[in-house]
Enzyme design. Structure first.
Site, short mmCIF file in Angstrom:
data_model
loop_
_atom_site.label_atom_id
_atom_site.label_comp_id
_atom_site.label_asym_id
_atom_site.label_seq_id
_atom_site.Cartn_x
_atom_site.Cartn_y
_atom_site.Cartn_z
N SER A 22 0.83 -1.20 0.00
CA SER A 22 0.00 0.00 0.00
C SER A 22 0.87 1.26 0.00
O SER A 22 1.87 1.33 0.71
CB SER A 22 -0.88 -0.01 1.25
OG SER A 22 -1.60 1.19 1.35
N GLY A 73 1.24 11.54 5.26
CA GLY A 73 0.11 12.01 6.06
C GLY A 73 -1.23 11.61 5.50
O GLY A 73 -2.20 12.34 5.61
N LEU A 74 -1.24 10.43 4.86
CA LEU A 74 -2.51 9.83 4.43
C LEU A 74 -3.23 10.67 3.37
O LEU A 74 -4.46 10.74 3.33
CB LEU A 74 -3.39 9.61 5.67
CG LEU A 74 -4.45 8.52 5.73
CD1 LEU A 74 -3.98 7.22 5.11
CD2 LEU A 74 -4.88 8.30 7.16
N CYS A 131 -0.54 3.56 10.60
CA CYS A 131 0.10 4.71 9.95
C CYS A 131 0.81 5.54 11.01
O CYS A 131 0.19 5.99 11.97
CB CYS A 131 -0.92 5.59 9.22
SG CYS A 131 -0.12 7.09 8.57
N ASN A 193 4.08 -2.34 8.84
CA ASN A 193 4.11 -0.97 8.35
C ASN A 193 5.50 -0.39 8.66
O ASN A 193 6.38 -1.09 9.17
CB ASN A 193 3.00 -0.14 9.03
CG ASN A 193 2.51 1.02 8.15
OD1 ASN A 193 3.31 1.70 7.51
ND2 ASN A 193 1.21 1.24 8.13
N THR A 194 5.70 0.87 8.33
CA THR A 194 7.01 1.49 8.52
C THR A 194 7.31 1.69 10.02
O THR A 194 6.42 1.67 10.87
CB THR A 194 7.04 2.86 7.83
OG1 THR A 194 5.91 3.62 8.25
CG2 THR A 194 7.00 2.69 6.31
N GLY A 245 11.24 -3.83 3.56
CA GLY A 245 12.64 -3.87 3.11
C GLY A 245 12.99 -4.97 2.13
O GLY A 245 14.17 -5.30 1.98
O1 RRO Z 1 0.53 8.31 4.35
C1 RRO Z 1 1.50 8.05 5.09
O2 RRO Z 1 2.24 8.94 5.54
C2 RRO Z 1 1.82 6.68 5.48
C3 RRO Z 1 0.86 5.72 5.80
BR1 RRO Z 1 -0.96 6.02 5.64
C4 RRO Z 1 1.28 4.44 6.29
O3 RRO Z 1 0.49 3.56 6.63
N1 RRO Z 1 2.60 4.22 6.42
C5 RRO Z 1 3.52 5.15 6.08
O4 RRO Z 1 4.73 4.89 6.19
N2 RRO Z 1 3.12 6.37 5.61
#
Ligand code: RRO
Length: 304
Positions: A22, A73-74, A131, A193-194, A245
């Protein structure tokens, strides 16, 4: 196409276990010039919310040693336009599409998930409860198992498609969280996720990102992803999509041996838009060389 790479995830048939993460693949069409999207196992779209969001102030990206910080930021166009403009085009492809859902309340998640499910254009949903870059609607639903399980229960009541839950590597007890989510009815997990991080300009004494902090991705986080997948796999039988990664077929197979049924490639798409295709090719050679009947034989085959 090598049928030995085919996998099934929560009833969805994938021609191979290589998907895209995503947020790293636009709405798919941006990559159409570089690869045949129908060569992928599946595509996961950028998280959408009920209403459009403008996202965070720039700079939004900062490159780090062996990785990348992002703080988007989505940013998204809202669920209705996403269904009409992006999902309409993607659902015409011979490709399972998993739509990622975000929100700042349980009600918003349920509403967005419900509309996507009702559209009939998504094979499954990924609930983004991890996120790192928004004040509300990020990890507060995903770090505490009671909140995460309640969200899954509510979304499952409303939706007719399989639900994957995408978790942060900061989940305090990944094994327990995975088990409780499985009990709550999650059809699968997306890990990870990150990792929250930041970088500083020492001359200007300013943060490198407009939003100060961001999410770290890229090779730097791969071992964290492997550990998260392995920890969850010891507690659950539901499908796990491993990500974090991946750079090549070896790093992808590491996640599969640790317990992932499929993998998703993220940051590597930015440096090489054909990274997924090369990974699929490498997996084909591997199953061929090892005389495997199907790649699923490798899932969770780790000997400790
Ligand atoms: O949009 C983002 O800044 C973002 C999202 Br929604 C996420 O789930 N993970 C990310 O690393 N950035």
């Amino acid at each position: 196409m090598d049928s030995r790479l085919a996998v099934e995830l929560a009833g969805i048939r994938l021609r191979n276990p290589v998907m895209v993460c995503s947020g790293t693949f636009g709405s798919g069409s941006e990559y159409g010039d570089f690869l045949d999207l129908e060569s992928l196992g599946a595509l996961v779209t950028k998280s959408v919310t009920l209403n459009p969001r403008a996202g965070n102030p720039p700079p939004r990206i900062w490159e780090t040693p062996s990785g990348m910080l992002n703080s988007i930021g989505l940013e998204n166009k809202g669920v209705e336009r996403f269904i009409q403009e992006d999902l309409a085009h993607l659902s015409a492809l011979e490709l399972p599409v998993i739509a990622s859902v975000a929100g700042s309340s349980v009600e918003e998640y349920v509403e967005v998930a419900g509309r996507l499910s009702d559209s009939g254009r998504a094979s499954a949903l990924e609930l983004n409860v991890s996120c790192p870059n928004v004040k509300r609607g990020g990890v507060e639903f995903g770090l505490e198992s009671q909140a995460a399980c309640e969200l899954v229960t509510r979304v499952k009541e409303r939706c007719g498609v399989p639900i994957f839950v995408k978790l942060s590597p900061l989940v305090p007890d990944m094994g327990a969280m995975a088990r409780l989510l499985q009990e709550a009815g999650a059809d699968g997990l997306s890990l990870i996720n990150t990792v929250p991080g930041m970088a500083v300009d020492i001359e200007g004494k300013k943060p490198r990102l407009g939003a100060v902090t961001g999410g770290l991705s890229g090779p730097a986080i791969h071992p964290i992803a492997v550990r998260s997948v392995w920890t969850a796999r010891q507690q659950v039988g539901i499908p796990i999509i491993g990500m974090g990664g991946i750079t090549d077929w070896r790093s992808a197979l590491e996640l599969i041996v640790a317990g992932a049924n499929a993998v998703a490639v993220g940051t590597a798409n930015f440096t090489d838009p054909q990274a997924t295709i090369k990974i699929i090719g490498g997996m084909e050679s591997f199953v061929q060389a090892r005389g495997l009947d199907r790649i699923g034989e490798l899932v969770g085959s780790l000997r400790v």
